[in-house]
Design an enzyme around this catalytic site. Structure first.
Site, short mmCIF file in Angstrom:
data_model
loop_
_atom_site.label_atom_id
_atom_site.label_comp_id
_atom_site.label_asym_id
_atom_site.label_seq_id
_atom_site.Cartn_x
_atom_site.Cartn_y
_atom_site.Cartn_z
N LYS A 174 0.85 -1.20 0.00
CA LYS A 174 0.00 0.00 0.00
C LYS A 174 0.88 1.25 0.00
CE LYS A 174 -3.88 -1.88 2.74
NZ LYS A 174 -4.95 -1.75 1.75
N ASP A 215 -2.59 -7.65 -1.57
CA ASP A 215 -3.37 -6.74 -0.73
C ASP A 215 -4.84 -7.16 -0.64
OD1 ASP A 215 -3.82 -4.61 0.93
OD2 ASP A 215 -3.85 -3.09 -0.66
N ARG A 260 -9.85 -11.79 1.98
CA ARG A 260 -10.65 -12.89 1.40
C ARG A 260 -9.89 -14.21 1.45
NH1 ARG A 260 -11.18 -9.55 -4.07
NH2 ARG A 260 -10.97 -7.90 -2.53
N1 BES Z 1 -8.06 -3.91 4.52
C1 BES Z 1 -8.25 -3.49 3.17
C2 BES Z 1 -9.59 -2.79 2.95
C3 BES Z 1 -9.76 -1.45 3.64
C4 BES Z 1 -9.47 -0.28 2.98
C5 BES Z 1 -10.28 -1.37 4.92
C6 BES Z 1 -9.67 0.94 3.60
C7 BES Z 1 -10.47 -0.15 5.54
C8 BES Z 1 -10.17 1.01 4.88
C9 BES Z 1 -8.20 -4.70 2.24
O1 BES Z 1 -7.39 -5.74 2.64
C10 BES Z 1 -7.67 -4.21 0.93
O2 BES Z 1 -6.53 -3.88 0.87
N2 BES Z 1 -8.52 -4.22 -0.08
C11 BES Z 1 -8.14 -3.80 -1.39
C12 BES Z 1 -8.58 -4.87 -2.36
C13 BES Z 1 -8.00 -4.72 -3.73
C14 BES Z 1 -6.52 -5.03 -3.70
C15 BES Z 1 -8.71 -5.66 -4.67
C16 BES Z 1 -8.87 -2.48 -1.67
O3 BES Z 1 -10.01 -2.32 -1.26
O4 BES Z 1 -8.26 -1.62 -2.29
ZN ZN Z 2 -7.06 -5.92 4.63
MN MN Z 3 -5.37 -5.51 1.98
#
Ligand code: BES
Ligand code: ZN
Ligand code: MN
Length: 493
Positions: free
Chosen positions: A267, A337, A341
């Site tokens: 990230k 990331d 899931r």
């Molecule tokens: N933990 C994050 C989702 C998240 C984002 C929670 C902002 C709280 C605030 C999750 O693991 C993630 O990184 N999701 C990605 C998925 C993508 C890589 C398909 C996302 O939402 O960008």
């Molecule tokens: Zn996450």
């Molecule tokens: Mn993530």
């Protein structure tokens, strides 16, 4: 904080503060008129900063009364007053209390039911909570209330006392979850968090903790892959609430990423902020489990909480890796990331193998759900309309916003992989169908089998920055989901 109910005239009550409600437009709420009369005010002081809106308050000196001051608390429109608005108004009063230690209030009389006494008590308990374990002294604006007296007619005193007791159980469960989420990531590595969860539930549940060796022996490939980059290996915590003669069996599954850096699909620094809260689903379920025995929940509940730290390193999983989830489904990891899931895949497959009556998972799963619904609501996706309706109704009663999103079947094909049974993200280069919260849920659905299943994407409401936190929710962890789960389980029995 101690909350009591008393059948007293507000004007005869001794307290540092007397909190009374005012509706929008300066319409006096219950108990307000005699109090203002005693202060020699024949009309409400409506100022630009106080019109009686939810979130507003006005502190008045109270010469001649037995109280140190009168706190006018905005209730919003009179025809819209409900338990949730009372919960917010009570939290505003708790936060506006300044140095007051003992507060008396007529707020619960706005809607004279047990539900409103419970809401007012929850508003005070949750609104007064502040996180000061990591400060050398409590924040200067932290509430100092240690006693709240809810004024109520004597005919409803015993009902009010029951409602207060329920509010205490619900609030303790919520604050238990908040305290886990507010821990810094270095203080809740998977093994430590597993111990903290065991401590939180105490004698209320049976606890089983699988370590990395057991996870490997039993084929939990998703949890192990996500945890592989950290020197602190993953855990799978199982909690069991086993009532005598249970009315059915429900499995709760909670995402427990103790810190989400994204892994090798790293990230940005800004995107990593608040990722200590990526275990809020697991924390909410642990908080709820801690309260089930005390509430006498009649349903048997199993909680599965996969805990892992998602870090990049020489031992981390790579994009292009293929893992085998519990039960044998293979997954191509296109983006490390999209790790939530992967750990949920293992836990959902284990849950489905048990053939329970329902599976509910809570997960801070996608940024996409925040883009769609904002930070105050969770997205709900389900393969079972009745389950969705029941959880939504419970959320409404609990004062939490849960909004349905569709599981469009035409998005399913984007999860097809060239090399494995499934890909963990839908968007390939130059081919992004959008709907990230939905494709994430479609991925999860593959692991729930034929069991009625509901997924709550709580990425938005689980954690609120101070600017977004104006009432009993946050700042920081909110404990979102605890009260919805408890309300749903209590009503199911
Ligand atoms: N933990 C994050 C989702 C998240 C984002 C929670 C902002 C709280 C605030 C999750 O693991 C993630 O990184 N999701 C990605 C998925 C993508 C890589 C398909 C996302 O939402 O960008
Ligand atoms: Zn996450
Ligand atoms: Mn993530």
């Amino acid at each position: 904080m101690q909350i009591t109910a008393a059948a007293q005239d507000p004007l005869a009550t001794r307290a540092d503060l007397l909190a009374v409600g005012v509706f929008k437009g300066g319409i006096e709420g219950p108990g307000a008129a005699p109090v203002l009369g005693a202060l020699g005010l024949d009309a409400l002081p409506v100022t630009p900063g106080f019109r009686g809106d939810i979130g507003q308050h006005l502190l008045l000196a109270a010469p001649g009364l037995d109280v140190g001051g009168v706190l006018l608390v905005g209730l919003g429109r009179m025809d819209e007053a409900d338990a949730e608005r009372l919960r917010r108004a009570a939290a505003v009063a708790a936060r506006a209390g300044g140095r007051a230690r003992r507060l008396a209030t007529t707020l619960a009389e706005v809607h004279p039911t047990g539900a409103s006494v419970q809401a007012v008590a929850e508003g005070f308990l949750l609104g007064a909570h502040s996180e000061d374990r990591f400060r050398s002294a409590p924040a200067s604006d932290a509430s100092r209330l240690d006693e709240v007296v809810i004024l109520t007619p004597s005919s409803r005193l015993s009902q009010a006392r029951d409602a207060i007791r329920r509010a205490e159980v619900y609030s303790r469960a919520t604050i238990g979850a908040r305290r886990l989420v507010d821990l810094p990531p270095s203080a809740k590595r998977p093994a430590q968090l597993a111990d903290a969860i065991a401590e939180l539930v105490g004698e209320a549940c049976e606890v089983q903790i699988r370590d990395e060796a057991v996870l490997a022996a039993q084929g939990f490939g998703g949890i192990l892959a996500v945890g592989a980059g950290s020197s602190h290996p993953p855990r799978l915590v199982t909690l069991r609430h086993r009532p005598r003669d249970p009315l059915g069996h429900v499995v709760l599954v909670g995402k427990g990423i103790t810190f989400d850096s994204g892994g090798l699909s790293l990230k940005s620094p800004a995107g990593m902020m608040e990722m200590k809260a990526d275990m809020a689903g697991a924390a909410a379920i642990a908080g709820a489990c801690a309260a089930m025995a005390e509430l006498g929940v009649r349903v048997e509940v199993t909680a599965l909480l996969p805990l892992a730290e998602n870090l990049p390193s020489g031992t981390a999983q790579r994009p292009d890796d293929v893992l085998t989830a519990f039960g044998g489904t293979t997954v191509e990891v296109a983006d490390t990331d999209a790790e939530g899931r992967l750990v949920l895949a293992d836990a959902l497959a284990l849950a489905a193998a048990d053939e329970p009556d329902a599976i509910v998972d809570l997960a801070t799963l996608t940024g996409s759900v925040i883009a769609g619904l904002g930070q105050y609501a969770a997205g709900a996706m389900s393969n079972d309309p009745d389950l969705l309706a029941a959880v939504q109704a419970a959320a409404e009663l609990a004062g939490e916003s849960v909004w349905p999103l569709p599981l469009w079947p035409e998005l399913d094909r984007f999860l097809a992989s060239d090399v494995a049974d499934l890909r963990n993200i839908a968007d390939r280069p130059r081919c992004d169908p959008g709907g990230g919260a939905i494709t994430a849920a479609l991925f999860l659905r593959r692991f729930a089998g034929d069991v009625p299943w509901l997924h709550l994407d709580i990425a938005g409401p689980a954690f609120l920055s101070p600017a977004l936190s104006t009432d009993y929710r946050g700042p920081g962890a909110t404990g979102f989901g605890v009260r919805t789960l408890l309300t749903w389980l209590e009503r199911r029995a």
